[in-house]
Structure formats: structure tokens, C-alpha cells
Design a protein around this motif. Structure first.
Motif, short mmCIF file in Angstrom:
data_model
loop_
_atom_site.label_atom_id
_atom_site.label_comp_id
_atom_site.label_asym_id
_atom_site.label_seq_id
_atom_site.Cartn_x
_atom_site.Cartn_y
_atom_site.Cartn_z
N LYS A 179 0.81 -1.22 0.00
CA LYS A 179 0.00 0.00 0.00
C LYS A 179 0.84 1.27 0.00
O LYS A 179 0.32 2.35 -0.20
CB LYS A 179 -0.92 0.02 1.22
CG LYS A 179 -1.90 -1.13 1.29
CD LYS A 179 -3.02 -0.94 0.32
CE LYS A 179 -4.05 -2.03 0.51
NZ LYS A 179 -5.15 -1.92 -0.41
N CYS A 180 2.12 1.14 0.25
CA CYS A 180 3.01 2.32 0.35
C CYS A 180 3.52 2.67 -1.04
O CYS A 180 4.64 2.33 -1.42
CB CYS A 180 4.16 2.02 1.31
SG CYS A 180 5.10 3.49 1.75
N THR A 181 2.68 3.37 -1.80
CA THR A 181 3.00 3.68 -3.20
C THR A 181 3.25 5.16 -3.44
O THR A 181 3.57 5.56 -4.56
CB THR A 181 1.85 3.21 -4.12
OG1 THR A 181 0.65 3.88 -3.71
CG2 THR A 181 1.67 1.71 -4.04
N GLY A 182 3.12 5.99 -2.42
CA GLY A 182 3.34 7.43 -2.57
C GLY A 182 4.73 7.82 -2.13
O GLY A 182 5.65 6.99 -2.11
N PRO A 183 4.89 9.06 -1.70
CA PRO A 183 6.22 9.54 -1.29
C PRO A 183 6.64 9.06 0.10
O PRO A 183 7.79 9.22 0.49
CB PRO A 183 6.06 11.06 -1.31
CG PRO A 183 4.62 11.28 -1.00
CD PRO A 183 3.89 10.14 -1.68
N GLU A 184 5.71 8.46 0.84
CA GLU A 184 6.01 8.02 2.20
C GLU A 184 6.94 6.80 2.17
O GLU A 184 7.00 6.07 1.20
CB GLU A 184 4.74 7.62 2.96
CG GLU A 184 3.71 8.71 3.06
CD GLU A 184 2.78 8.76 1.85
OE1 GLU A 184 1.88 9.59 1.88
OE2 GLU A 184 2.95 7.98 0.89
N ARG A 185 7.61 6.62 3.30
CA ARG A 185 8.37 5.39 3.51
C ARG A 185 8.22 5.02 4.98
O ARG A 185 8.01 5.89 5.84
CB ARG A 185 9.83 5.53 3.10
CG ARG A 185 10.48 6.77 3.51
CD ARG A 185 11.85 7.00 2.87
NE ARG A 185 12.34 8.22 3.49
CZ ARG A 185 13.54 8.44 3.91
NH1 ARG A 185 14.47 7.53 3.74
NH2 ARG A 185 13.87 9.56 4.49
N PHE A 186 8.30 3.72 5.23
CA PHE A 186 8.14 3.26 6.60
C PHE A 186 9.12 2.12 6.88
O PHE A 186 9.60 1.46 5.96
CB PHE A 186 6.70 2.81 6.88
CG PHE A 186 6.36 1.45 6.32
CD1 PHE A 186 6.47 0.31 7.10
CD2 PHE A 186 5.94 1.31 5.01
CE1 PHE A 186 6.17 -0.94 6.59
CE2 PHE A 186 5.63 0.07 4.48
CZ PHE A 186 5.74 -1.06 5.28
N GLU A 187 9.36 1.92 8.16
CA GLU A 187 10.16 0.79 8.60
C GLU A 187 9.64 0.36 9.96
O GLU A 187 9.33 1.19 10.80
CB GLU A 187 11.64 1.17 8.68
CG GLU A 187 12.53 -0.02 8.94
CD GLU A 187 14.01 0.30 8.79
OE1 GLU A 187 14.80 -0.32 9.54
OE2 GLU A 187 14.38 1.15 7.95
N VAL A 188 9.55 -0.95 10.14
CA VAL A 188 9.12 -1.50 11.41
C VAL A 188 10.34 -2.07 12.12
O VAL A 188 11.12 -2.84 11.54
CB VAL A 188 8.06 -2.60 11.21
CG1 VAL A 188 7.70 -3.25 12.55
CG2 VAL A 188 6.82 -2.04 10.54
N LYS A 189 10.49 -1.67 13.37
CA LYS A 189 11.56 -2.20 14.22
C LYS A 189 10.91 -2.65 15.52
O LYS A 189 10.53 -1.82 16.34
CB LYS A 189 12.63 -1.15 14.48
CG LYS A 189 13.45 -0.80 13.24
CD LYS A 189 14.61 0.09 13.60
CE LYS A 189 15.48 0.33 12.38
NZ LYS A 189 16.73 1.00 12.73
N GLY A 190 10.75 -3.94 15.66
CA GLY A 190 10.09 -4.48 16.85
C GLY A 190 8.65 -4.03 16.89
O GLY A 190 7.89 -4.22 15.94
N ASP A 191 8.26 -3.40 17.99
CA ASP A 191 6.87 -2.95 18.16
C ASP A 191 6.72 -1.46 17.86
O ASP A 191 5.85 -0.80 18.42
CB ASP A 191 6.35 -3.28 19.56
CG ASP A 191 7.11 -2.57 20.67
OD1 ASP A 191 8.16 -1.96 20.39
OD2 ASP A 191 6.65 -2.63 21.83
N VAL A 192 7.57 -0.96 16.95
CA VAL A 192 7.48 0.45 16.52
C VAL A 192 7.47 0.51 15.00
O VAL A 192 8.29 -0.14 14.34
CB VAL A 192 8.67 1.28 17.04
CG1 VAL A 192 8.59 2.72 16.53
CG2 VAL A 192 8.73 1.26 18.55
N LEU A 193 6.55 1.30 14.47
CA LEU A 193 6.55 1.60 13.04
C LEU A 193 6.98 3.05 12.88
O LEU A 193 6.37 3.95 13.47
CB LEU A 193 5.16 1.40 12.44
CG LEU A 193 5.06 1.63 10.93
CD1 LEU A 193 4.05 0.67 10.33
CD2 LEU A 193 4.67 3.06 10.59
#
Length: 179
Positions: A122-136
């Protein structure tokens, strides 16, 4: 006594589920917690407790809050070490100077790979994300309010949590003594 942060979800948003911070601080004190302080109106409370088990603290707060205010607000309790990791593990240090574009979502649990895979699709726009443990961690360069990805994030990930911008993260880390 150990220091903790209680992160409330869904209070004082859009004029709904109003909880005054002075009343929330008094509520924590009535439950026997010490050195209680709140940060902004969205439900961030720093406190000291003799109890060190965050699961026990969360259940205590959740049950008492639901009874006192008559509605449910998801509460995530995190300790000082968690907040230190939250700040240190930030995968986007290049954007910390614009804290309204960087966000951290505290999650009830670490997502499984299928859940993060659905989210990546679903991340197709300018955003970026990363999950580390119980944090996004979310970098939304156009701001959270304009982010289409942020709109679909909770229902796509399906792991309950609550999001804070980086300014709030740093303020809470300082309040808990981790900055």
C-alpha cells in the motif's frame, strides 16, 4: 520507582472523547502513581510506579480509565528503555530536523511478516516506513494530513497502536529522562 509513559489513543481528537489533562493527571495520582506529568492534549502521561511490569500497569490503567470515563481508549505503557531504543533506532535521522514529517507508531505487538508485507504493497506514494520491533517509523514528506498511506495504515496493518510525531517523541523522551 521506575518511570513510564502512558500513550493514549483516540482521546481529544476532533472534539470527541474529551479528557482534560488536569483530570487525567489527578486520575494517575489517585491510582498511586508519582511524579505525574502530561504532554499536549492527545494523551501522553509520564509517571513513576513501583510496579515494573508494563502489562500489569496497562491493565490497571485500562480498567480504571474505562470505568472512570465510560469509554475505551487504547493505552500503551512503555518504559524508559523502550523510549531510549525508540529514539536511537530511528531509521530516518536525516529528517529529524522536520519533526512534523517523521512519526513513530507504538504498536501493541511486533507485526508478523505478512502484516508488514500487506502494508508495503500500500506504500505507493512519497512516504516510507520501517518496522523495528513494536514500533513503526513513518516518514511522510508531505505531512501526515496529506498522506494517503497514513489513512490506510491502521486497517491494513491490523496491529493496534498509536502514533506520535517526532516532536512529541523527543519531548516525551526528555520527560522520561532518556535525552
Amino acid at each position: 520507582m521506575s518511570r513510564f509513559v502512558a500513550l493514549f489513543s483516540g482521546i481529544n481528537v476532533g472534539g470527541n472523547r474529551i479528557v482534560k489533562m488536569a483530570e487525567l493527571r489527578a486520575f494517575f495520582e489517585e491510582l498511586g502513581f508519582a511524579d505525574v506529568a502530561s504532554y499536549v492534549q492527545s494523551g501522553n502521561v509520564v509517571f513513576c510506579a513501583a510496579q515494573t511490569d508494563v502489562t500489569v500497569l496497562t491493565k490497571t490503567l485500562q480498567d480504571a480509565f474505562d470505568k472512570r470515563w465510560g469509554f475505551h481508549s487504547r493505552i500503551l505503557v512503555r518504559d524508559a528503555a523502550w523510549f531510549a531504543r525508540l529514539v536511537t533506532d530511528n531509521p530516518y535521522p536525516e529528517v529529524v530536523d522536520d519533526p512534523t514529517k517523521l512519526h513513530a507508531m507504538a504498536l501493541e505487538r511486533e507485526p508478523i511478516s505478512e502484516e508488514t508485507g500487506r502494508l508495503a504493497e500500500k506504500c505507493t506514494g512519497p512516504e516510507r516506513f520501517e518496522v523495528k520491533g513494536d514500533v513503526l517509523y513513518l516518514h511522510a514528506p508531505d505531512g501526515l494530513g496529506k498522506s494517503k498511506f497514513a489513512e490506510v495504515l491502521p486497517r491494513t496493518l491490523k496491529v493496534p497502536g498509536t502514533m506520535r510525531n517526532w516532536r512529541s517523541v523527543l519531548a516525551l523522551a526528555e520527560m522520561i529522562g532518556q535525552r
